[in-house]
Design a protein around this motif. Structure first.
Motif, PDB file in Angstrom:
ATOM      1  N   GLU A   1      -8.471   9.403  15.047  1.00 12.03           N
ATOM      2  CA  GLU A   1      -8.006   8.124  14.484  1.00 12.03           C
ATOM      3  C   GLU A   1      -9.051   7.627  13.497  1.00 12.03           C
ATOM      4  O   GLU A   1     -10.253   7.763  13.752  1.00 12.03           O
ATOM      5  N   GLY A   2      -8.608   7.057  12.397  1.00 12.69           N
ATOM      6  CA  GLY A   2      -9.554   6.477  11.441  1.00 12.69           C
ATOM      7  C   GLY A   2      -9.809   7.347  10.226  1.00 12.69           C
ATOM      8  O   GLY A   2     -10.484   6.931   9.299  1.00 12.69           O
ATOM      9  N   VAL A   3      -9.249   8.575  10.206  1.00 10.35           N
ATOM     10  CA  VAL A   3      -9.438   9.409   9.010  1.00 10.35           C
ATOM     11  C   VAL A   3      -8.605   8.850   7.858  1.00 10.35           C
ATOM     12  O   VAL A   3      -9.032   8.832   6.702  1.00 10.35           O
ATOM     13  N   SER A   4      -7.394   8.361   8.176  1.00 10.24           N
ATOM     14  CA  SER A   4      -6.584   7.673   7.155  1.00 10.24           C
ATOM     15  C   SER A   4      -6.116   6.348   7.744  1.00 10.24           C
ATOM     16  O   SER A   4      -5.474   6.332   8.791  1.00 10.24           O
ATOM     17  N   SER A   5      -6.474   5.244   7.077  1.00  7.61           N
ATOM     18  CA  SER A   5      -6.100   3.922   7.582  1.00  7.61           C
ATOM     19  C   SER A   5      -5.386   3.116   6.512  1.00  7.61           C
ATOM     20  O   SER A   5      -5.519   3.380   5.306  1.00  7.61           O
ATOM     21  N   LEU A   6      -4.645   2.113   6.995  1.00  4.51           N
ATOM     22  CA  LEU A   6      -3.904   1.238   6.085  1.00  4.51           C
ATOM     23  C   LEU A   6      -4.193  -0.212   6.443  1.00  4.51           C
ATOM     24  O   LEU A   6      -4.177  -0.574   7.632  1.00  4.51           O
ATOM     25  N   VAL A   7      -4.486  -1.017   5.427  1.00  4.42           N
ATOM     26  CA  VAL A   7      -4.535  -2.472   5.615  1.00  4.42           C
ATOM     27  C   VAL A   7      -3.618  -3.086   4.568  1.00  4.42           C
ATOM     28  O   VAL A   7      -3.560  -2.606   3.439  1.00  4.42           O
ATOM     29  N   VAL A   8      -2.867  -4.109   4.963  1.00  9.10           N
ATOM     30  CA  VAL A   8      -1.901  -4.709   4.029  1.00  9.10           C
ATOM     31  C   VAL A   8      -2.256  -6.172   3.801  1.00  9.10           C
ATOM     32  O   VAL A   8      -2.618  -6.890   4.737  1.00  9.10           O
ATOM     33  N   GLY A   9      -2.153  -6.582   2.552  1.00 14.41           N
ATOM     34  CA  GLY A   9      -2.416  -7.982   2.218  1.00 14.41           C
ATOM     35  C   GLY A   9      -2.674  -8.115   0.734  1.00 14.41           C
ATOM     36  O   GLY A   9      -2.536  -7.149  -0.023  1.00 14.41           O
ATOM     37  N   ASP A  10      -3.052  -9.318   0.325  1.00 12.07           N
ATOM     38  CA  ASP A  10      -3.299  -9.549  -1.099  1.00 12.07           C
ATOM     39  C   ASP A  10      -4.761  -9.275  -1.433  1.00 12.07           C
ATOM     40  O   ASP A  10      -5.449  -8.558  -0.703  1.00 12.07           O
ATOM     41  N   LYS A  11      -5.256  -9.899  -2.504  1.00  8.32           N
ATOM     42  CA  LYS A  11      -6.599  -9.566  -2.968  1.00  8.32           C
ATOM     43  C   LYS A  11      -7.694  -9.918  -1.956  1.00  8.32           C
ATOM     44  O   LYS A  11      -8.780  -9.344  -1.985  1.00  8.32           O
TER      45      LYS A  11
END
Ligand code: NAD
Length: 509
Positions: free
Chosen positions: A210-220
């Motif tokens: 876990e942690g090799v490819s991660s996603l975070v969503v949001g604005d600037k």
């Protein structure tokens, strides 16, 4: 319209926008994604909080320690399987790209194909991360340089290539032994969730931590967490020049690395020796494809005075035949802009053109009525202008093509072309060898991409992609762009019984 595709991609109606692989979470506010195609809600995604980000970066750092010791060709094998998965999901993902971003279905498929191509490229590259061997000036010494994994790579991406830009970065970063945290555009979060789902499945199957490819969503605000974070070794940011300047300032202050892929103001030069049939197809597709929302969109056409009227007439005729409408209908050439904010930038630009003395020769306007309910469909425009106009110097992310006349030598046209702040893509239409070679020479185009007898729009995976000046100077994708994702180390090994010191210094004990 897209329920089956969402199901095929494994996207539920209640998506979490934070992921470290198989684990999905997200405690932030809900972000709704509306389609510019018909204005309908496609789905909702939970944005990431600061705490979510903290969890992600810690996992990414931990995973890096494991991932970097897996041999590069084995990492390549994982990327190969990712490419296979993308082949399976191509139709579904291509349609989601088209519906969430607004580009044509064919272009959506094309974007997924670019992801597949970079997978193939990266797989080959995983056995070619070469350094040089250098002859040492010292006897019985060996010297060479080698490339090591860099660490955590932050990828900040723009709305207009919602899946390919991430893949360009991620596939190279993965084979290089880095871990990746992706902050996609807040305008295309579902495409990001879909991509991360597809990759996470492949990673889990291969027991990748876990942690090799991660996603975070949001604005600037989430993007800023990445750029300020010393734990992120490289920030690869794609978007407007305004964003790039902000990111660069912050990352440079902590002496971190950046790849910046920013705005363009691309031109085609049309000389008296041009094949006007080729020119027409390249210029019209370059100007109106993706509704003028490609970084490589053709924004300026610099035409020699002797053929100017002929070129103008053929363009005006071609523009009469352009069909605007739902991009999922293959009969249409031009889909919507991304949102009504982009529409406002377009209408403001039209006012600005006339204020500065430009002449609009193909009229614009916002379409309404049946089929155009989203309010995002606009008519492609052609305007006769001077290169010096402030509005021409700016990148307006919409289908507005500027016609500019030049006289005399091709060097005059090159001066006009280079006389903007941006330096991404450029092209010359000519069958004259001397003109073509001048354009490609050190006196020629100052852009990262310079083409002869093809347009400015698009690029192949095999070449390094990026531009100069306000475009940011970064290079992604092919050629040796991979080097930016690794750290270089020079090694010298002494296998003699002496330690020769530099400059004849004696230091005996
Ligand atoms: P944008 O600059 O508004 O946003 C791009 C990304 O940056 C988004 O994810 C956004 O949330 C993030 N962001 C914005 N400000 C930030 C900050 N201060 N710190 C960290 N992150 C921040 O761009 P957009 O409207 O999504 O995309 C269009 C622009 O992207 C155009 O200018 C286009 O030319 C450019 N672009 C360039 C390339 C290239 O390769 N050169 C490719 C695609 C798009």
């Amino acid at each position: 319209m897209i329920e089956n595709e969402l199901k095929g991609l494994g996207i539920s109606s209640d998506n979490f926008g934070t992921s470290t692989g198989s684990t999905w979470f997200g405690k932030g506010e809900t972000l709704n994604s509306y389609s510019p195609v018909d204005g309908k809600l496609i789905g909702s995604v939970k944005t990431s909080t600061k705490e979510d980000y903290e969890e992600v970066i810690q996992k990414a750092q931990k995973a890096f320690k494991e991932w970097r010791v897996i041999p590069a060709p084995k990492r390549g094998e994982v990327v190969r399987q990712f490419g296979d998965k993308l082949r399976e999901k191509k139709a579904d993902l291509g349609k989601l790209v088209s519906y969430e971003m607004g580009k044509s279905y064919q272009e959506g498929l094309g974007e997924v194909q670019e992801m597949i191509d970079i997978c193939d490229f990266a797989v080959g590259l995983s056995r070619q991360l070469y350094g040089a061997t250098i002859h040492s000036e010292r006897p019985l010494h060996r010297m060479y340089d080698q490339y090591h994994p860099l660490g955590v790579v932050g990828v900040i991406s723009a709305f207009n290539f919602p899946v390919a830009v991430w893949a360009w970065n991620t596939c190279l970063a993965l084979i290089c032994g880095d871990t990746v945290i992706w902050k996609p555009s807040e305008k295309t979060p579902l495409c990001a969730v879909a991509c991360q789902h597809i990759l996470a499945e492949v990673l889990a199957k291969n027991n990748v931590p876990e942690g090799v490819s991660s996603l975070v969503v949001g604005d600037k605000v989430i993007g800023e967490l990445i750029s300020h974070d010393r734990r992120v070794a490289l920030v690869s940011a794609t978007g407007s020049t305004r964003m790039g300047i902000e990111v660069n300032k912050v990352v440079a202050a902590r002496l971190g690395k950046t790849i910046l892929e920013l705005g363009g103001n691309n031109a085609i030069i049309v000389t008296p020796d041009a094949d006007l049939k080729i020119m027409l197809t390249a210029a019209v597709f370059g100007a109106v494809g993706t509704a003028g929302q490609r970084c490589t969109t053709t924004r300026r056409l610099i035409v020699h005075e002797t053929i100017y009227d002929k070129v103008k007439e053929s363009l005006v005729n071609a523009y009469q035949q352009i069909k605007i409408g739902n991009p999922l209908d293959t009969a249409n050439h031009v889909g919507p802009l991304i949102d009504t904010h982009a529409v406002k930038m377009y209408t403001d630009a039209l006012v600005e053109i006339e204020k500065e003395g430009g002449k609009i020769i193909v009229e614009g306007g916002v379409l309404n009525g049946a089929g155009f309910e989203s309010g995002c469909y606009v008519k492609p425009v052609i305007a006769e202008v001077e290169n010096e106009f402030k509005i021409v110097q700016k990148e307006t992310f919409a289908p507005i093509l500027y016609l500019i006349k030049y006289s005399g030598d091709v060097l005059n046209a090159i001066d006009v072309q280079n006389n903007v702040a941006q330096g991404l893509s450029s092209s010359i239409m000519t069958n004259n060898l001397r003109e073509a070679e001048l354009f490609l020479s050190q006196q020629g185009s100052d852009c990262g991409i310079a083409n002869v007898n093809i347009g400015t729009s698009g690029a192949e995976i095999g070449g390094a992609f990026g531009g100069e000046k306000e475009t940011g100077g970064g290079r992604e994708s092919g050629s040796d762009a991979w080097k930016a994702y690794m750290r270089r180390q020079t090694n010298t090994i002494n296998y003699s019984t002496e330690v020769p010191l530099a400059q004849g210094i004696k230091f005996d004990f």
